[in-house]
Each structure stands twice: as C-alpha cells, then as structure tokens.
Scaffold this motif. Structure first.
Motif, PDB file in Angstrom:
ATOM      1  N   THR A 190       0.857  -1.183   0.000  1.00  0.00           N
ATOM      2  CA  THR A 190       0.000   0.000   0.000  1.00  0.00           C
ATOM      3  C   THR A 190       0.892   1.232   0.000  1.00  0.00           C
ATOM      4  OG1 THR A 190      -1.781   1.176   1.166  1.00  0.00           O
ATOM      5  CG2 THR A 190      -0.173   0.025   2.540  1.00  0.00           C
ATOM      6  N   ALA A 191       0.354   2.366  -0.425  1.00  0.00           N
ATOM      7  CA  ALA A 191       1.135   3.614  -0.403  1.00  0.00           C
ATOM      8  C   ALA A 191       0.192   4.792  -0.228  1.00  0.00           C
ATOM      9  CB  ALA A 191       1.929   3.783  -1.701  1.00  0.00           C
ATOM     10  N   HIS A 192       0.655   5.778   0.542  1.00  0.00           N
ATOM     11  CA  HIS A 192      -0.091   7.028   0.657  1.00  0.00           C
ATOM     12  C   HIS A 192      -0.030   7.765  -0.689  1.00  0.00           C
ATOM     13  CE1 HIS A 192       0.243   6.135   4.876  1.00  0.00           C
ATOM     14  NE2 HIS A 192      -0.237   7.305   5.273  1.00  0.00           N
ATOM     15  N   ALA A 193      -1.165   8.150  -1.205  1.00  0.00           N
ATOM     16  CA  ALA A 193      -1.222   8.931  -2.455  1.00  0.00           C
ATOM     17  C   ALA A 193      -2.601   9.547  -2.580  1.00  0.00           C
ATOM     18  CB  ALA A 193      -0.931   8.044  -3.664  1.00  0.00           C
ATOM     19  N   GLY A 194      -2.669  10.717  -3.222  1.00  0.00           N
ATOM     20  CA  GLY A 194      -3.964  11.346  -3.430  1.00  0.00           C
ATOM     21  C   GLY A 194      -4.534  11.979  -2.187  1.00  0.00           C
ATOM     22  N   HIS A 216      -5.559   6.952   1.515  1.00  0.00           N
ATOM     23  CA  HIS A 216      -6.324   8.133   1.086  1.00  0.00           C
ATOM     24  C   HIS A 216      -6.850   7.900  -0.332  1.00  0.00           C
ATOM     25  CE1 HIS A 216      -5.168  10.177   4.748  1.00  0.00           C
ATOM     26  NE2 HIS A 216      -3.910   9.876   4.496  1.00  0.00           N
ATOM     27  N   GLY A 217      -6.150   8.390  -1.357  1.00  0.00           N
ATOM     28  CA  GLY A 217      -6.574   8.138  -2.740  1.00  0.00           C
ATOM     29  C   GLY A 217      -7.780   8.931  -3.203  1.00  0.00           C
ATOM     30  N   VAL A 218      -8.326   9.782  -2.322  1.00  0.00           N
ATOM     31  CA  VAL A 218      -9.621  10.406  -2.618  1.00  0.00           C
ATOM     32  C   VAL A 218      -9.556  11.447  -3.734  1.00  0.00           C
ATOM     33  CG1 VAL A 218     -10.754   9.959  -0.420  1.00  0.00           C
ATOM     34  CG2 VAL A 218      -9.239  11.938  -0.619  1.00  0.00           C
ATOM     35  N   ARG A 219      -8.373  11.983  -4.003  1.00  0.00           N
ATOM     36  CA  ARG A 219      -8.302  13.002  -5.054  1.00  0.00           C
ATOM     37  C   ARG A 219      -8.363  12.399  -6.466  1.00  0.00           C
ATOM     38  NH1 ARG A 219      -4.192  17.605  -3.882  1.00  0.00           N
ATOM     39  NH2 ARG A 219      -5.199  18.342  -5.804  1.00  0.00           N
ATOM     40  N   ALA A 220      -8.517  11.099  -6.509  1.00  0.00           N
ATOM     41  CA  ALA A 220      -8.828  10.442  -7.792  1.00  0.00           C
ATOM     42  C   ALA A 220     -10.114  11.007  -8.372  1.00  0.00           C
ATOM     43  CB  ALA A 220      -8.975   8.936  -7.585  1.00  0.00           C
ATOM     44  N   VAL A 221     -10.994  11.509  -7.508  1.00  0.00           N
ATOM     45  CA  VAL A 221     -12.287  12.036  -7.941  1.00  0.00           C
ATOM     46  C   VAL A 221     -12.125  13.174  -8.957  1.00  0.00           C
ATOM     47  CG1 VAL A 221     -12.640  13.869  -6.197  1.00  0.00           C
ATOM     48  CG2 VAL A 221     -14.603  12.508  -7.004  1.00  0.00           C
ATOM     49  N   GLU A 222     -10.929  13.777  -8.994  1.00  0.00           N
ATOM     50  CA  GLU A 222     -10.664  14.893  -9.912  1.00  0.00           C
ATOM     51  C   GLU A 222     -10.381  14.433 -11.349  1.00  0.00           C
ATOM     52  OE1 GLU A 222      -7.485  17.141  -8.014  1.00  0.00           O
ATOM     53  OE2 GLU A 222      -8.486  16.944  -6.067  1.00  0.00           O
ATOM     54  N   ASP A 223     -10.293  13.107 -11.550  1.00  0.00           N
ATOM     55  CA  ASP A 223      -9.957  12.571 -12.880  1.00  0.00           C
ATOM     56  C   ASP A 223     -10.833  11.347 -13.157  1.00  0.00           C
ATOM     57  OD1 ASP A 223      -8.838  11.140 -15.024  1.00  0.00           O
ATOM     58  OD2 ASP A 223      -6.788  11.716 -14.522  1.00  0.00           O
ATOM     59  N   LYS A 224     -11.812  11.503 -14.049  1.00  0.00           N
ATOM     60  CA  LYS A 224     -12.780  10.423 -14.301  1.00  0.00           C
ATOM     61  C   LYS A 224     -12.118   9.143 -14.808  1.00  0.00           C
ATOM     62  CE  LYS A 224     -17.030  13.045 -15.052  1.00  0.00           C
ATOM     63  NZ  LYS A 224     -18.078  13.431 -16.015  1.00  0.00           N
ATOM     64  N   SER A 225     -11.088   9.292 -15.635  1.00  0.00           N
ATOM     65  CA  SER A 225     -10.432   8.089 -16.163  1.00  0.00           C
ATOM     66  C   SER A 225      -9.693   7.346 -15.052  1.00  0.00           C
ATOM     67  CB  SER A 225      -9.468   8.461 -17.292  1.00  0.00           C
ATOM     68  OG  SER A 225      -8.419   9.279 -16.806  1.00  0.00           O
ATOM     69  N   VAL A 236      -8.329  -0.763  -3.614  1.00  0.00           N
ATOM     70  CA  VAL A 236      -9.073  -0.386  -2.411  1.00  0.00           C
ATOM     71  C   VAL A 236      -8.487   0.903  -1.829  1.00  0.00           C
ATOM     72  CG1 VAL A 236      -9.622  -1.068  -0.036  1.00  0.00           C
ATOM     73  CG2 VAL A 236      -9.802  -2.737  -1.901  1.00  0.00           C
ATOM     74  N   LEU A 237      -9.366   1.858  -1.516  1.00  0.00           N
ATOM     75  CA  LEU A 237      -8.930   3.110  -0.906  1.00  0.00           C
ATOM     76  C   LEU A 237      -9.091   3.046   0.613  1.00  0.00           C
ATOM     77  CD1 LEU A 237     -10.403   5.870  -3.271  1.00  0.00           C
ATOM     78  CD2 LEU A 237      -8.297   4.533  -3.502  1.00  0.00           C
ATOM     79  N   GLU A 238      -8.024   3.412   1.302  1.00  0.00           N
ATOM     80  CA  GLU A 238      -8.048   3.535   2.767  1.00  0.00           C
ATOM     81  C   GLU A 238      -8.418   4.996   3.059  1.00  0.00           C
ATOM     82  OE1 GLU A 238      -4.050   0.732   2.623  1.00  0.00           O
ATOM     83  OE2 GLU A 238      -3.954   2.755   3.457  1.00  0.00           O
TER      84      GLU A 238
END
Length: 333
Positions: A190-194, A216-225, A236-238
């Motif tokens: 796992t890695a912290h990102a987003g 985290h990973g939540v800033r994926a929401v800024e990119d639909k692809s 899986v997002l933590e």
C-alpha cells in the motif's frame, strides 16, 4: 437508528505512534522527564495548526516511547479501544525509523507491539496486523533499508509494506525497488497517495509500486479516467475523512468525495489515520460518514467487508472475520 457500536468495523489505515492518546503520552513524558507542554494543551488535547506543526507534534509525542514495554502498552491500549467500538480487525502502520530514533532495534520494536496486540486479542478477540512503512521524504535508500530490515526479520504479524511521509517529495518510481523486494517477500503493498498530491500522484503509485491499496486516494475524484482505473483494477482506498477535513484537504465532511467514489463503484474503507490528533476514532468515522451521507447498517457492513477482503492477512483469518461479520448481519435481520 443504528447503534454504531454494533456495526462490526475493520481498520486498514492507522499510524500506531499517531494513535497515542495525550493521556498516555503525558504519563510516559513525566516518567522520562520530556517536556510535551508545547503540543498538549490544558484540556489534554493535542495542539497543532497546520501540516508542518502536526508533524512536529507527532514526532515529539512519538519520542516518549522508548522501550518494547512502552510500545506494548501503546498497541494494547489502542487495540482495546478499537474493540470497545466494535472493531473486529485492525492494521497499524509501524515506523522502523521512529524505532531507530528511540534507540530500539526493529526486532524489539515489533516484538513490543506484537505483545500488546496479543494481550488485547486475548481479552477482546480483536485481530491485528502491522504494515511497516518507509518514509518518502527520507529518500529511496532509507525506504529500501526498511524493506530489507522487514524481510530479514520476518514476524507473523508484520504482513504489509507501505510508503508514508510527504507525498510531494520524491516520485514513486524512486521507490519501485523497495516495493519489488517487499512484493517478492510476500508482503501486501500500500502507499499514501492522493491526499496532498493530486490524481497524477495516484497514477504514479499504481504504475510504479504495484500496490493493491492506496492510503487516502480520494483526489482520484478529480480525474474520471482514474476513477475508472481504480474500479477496473479493484484498488481499495483507505479513506480517512476526519483526517482530510482536519488537515484542510476538504473544508467540511459534506464536501468530502468519499460517497461520490463509493457510489461510482470504487472500493472504499473507513479509517482514523492518527485519531487523537484529529479528534476522531474509527467508530466516529463510521458514525459521521453514515450520518452525513445517509449510509444504512448494510452499507456500513459492506464497507467492513471490503476492508476484510483487502486485509493483509491469511485466508483462514479472513474467513473467521467474515463469519463474525455474517453473524452480525443475521442478528440485525
């Protein structure tokens, strides 16, 4: 109305030093004659104002843990608290760099933490595992050193490897060797990102580190692809909503994208990150997210099931946990 304690919970993202309560830190600080008055206010709450001062407070609070016994007390206290909130499983990030700063060997550090976790399990039934993390802003060599140390000193409760620290410092490609070593040793990745980095940080972690989970990973929401990629690759997002709001990634919980991502089909879990620093707990995360976004008891059980499915533990343990989850489901019907 849902009784939030009755919802079985599972946590995948919590830093063990960041789980130390101010009360415990003050107790050990007095014992070792360490002045922590700059980071704990008169009401017994942690004091910090931004990400930099949070890290300083975190490091000073961590410095009061000096022996395997201190770490044993820390892990037992935290896992008992998790169990009291209805958690059946918890993974904690452990930091060999913090152990080294305290003058402890990696082996002593892990053995101390494991002893506390085992005591909590004996009394409450809660299962626990550890994820060793390298610190990004210490550089690639430091992260590889942690990977080698973990691999050379296997422990049955250390089942994962991760990357934390300042996300804006060091491209994920710098750490691909460390993650390749950990993967070959059979550790979950796992890695912290987003969190403070945007979608490009998440994409790079997926491209270069081979992770199955993202902290985290939540800033994926800024990119639909990228959201589509997370769904397709079953990443899986933590998710740590309380932490994100406390650190100013989002201004208030209702603007947090956790529910948008969940509704899109991204696999999300709920976690507390550094709970007393952010005035939260795992139970609080389940409660506030469910209240804010209208999650049902079944929705919360599904979040726990995702966490168990993604857990860095053996299949027999997962199966036992799923039996406990299923019994809670049938009790609620």
């Amino acid at each position: 109305m849902t009784d939030y304690v009755t919802v079985p919970k599972a946590e995948l993202h919590c830093h063990i030093e960041g789980a130390a309560s101010p009360t415990l830190v003050m107790r050990l600080a007095e014992h070792y004659q360490i002045d922590v008055s700059s980071i704990i206010d008169r009401k017994g709450k942690y004091r910090w104002s931004d990400f930099s001062t949070f890290l300083q407070a975190y490091d000073l609070a961590s410095s009061v843990f000096k022996t395997p016994g201190d770490y044993s007390l820390l892990s037992e206290t935290y896992f008992r608290m998790l169990a009291a909130e209805g958690a059946i499983y918890g993974e904690v990030f452990i930091s060999p760099d913090h152990a080294q700063a305290a003058g402890l060997s990696y082996r002593s550090y892990v053995e101390g933490l494991a002893a506390g976790m085992e005591r909590a399990k004996l009394d409450t039934g809660i299962e626990g595992r550890m994820i060793a993390i390298g610190v990004r802003h210490f550089g690639a060599n430091a992260v590889e050193r942690v990977a080698r140390e973990v691999i050379a000193n296997p422990h049955p409760l250390v089942t994962g490897f991760g990357l934390a620290g300042d996300e804006r410092d060091g491209h994920p490609s710098n750490f691909s060797k460390a993650f390749r070593m950990a993967d070959e040793a059979g550790l979950g990745l796992t890695a912290h990102a987003g969190e403070f980095g945007g979608p490009e940080s998440i994409s790079a972690a997926l491209d270069f580190l081979g992770v199955t989970r993202l902290g985290h990973g939540v800033r994926a929401v800024e990119d639909k692809s990228l959201v589509r990629r997370l769904i397709d690759e079953k990443i899986v997002l933590e998710v740590c909503p309380g932490s994100n709001v406390a650190l100013g990634v989002y201004p208030v919980l209702r603007f947090h994208p956790v529910n948008i991502l969940r509704n899109e089909g991204v696999r999300i879990t709920l976690n507390s990150d550094d709970p007393p620093f952010f005035a939260t707990t795992l139970g609080q995360e389940y409660k506030t997210v469910s209240t804010t976004f209208g999650l049902t008891f079944e929705d919360q059980l599904a979040i726990t099931r995702t966490a168990i499915d993604a857990a860095f533990c053996d299949e027999a343990t997962k199966n036992r946990l799923l039996v406990r989850l299923d019994s809670a489901t049938s009790d609620a019907e």
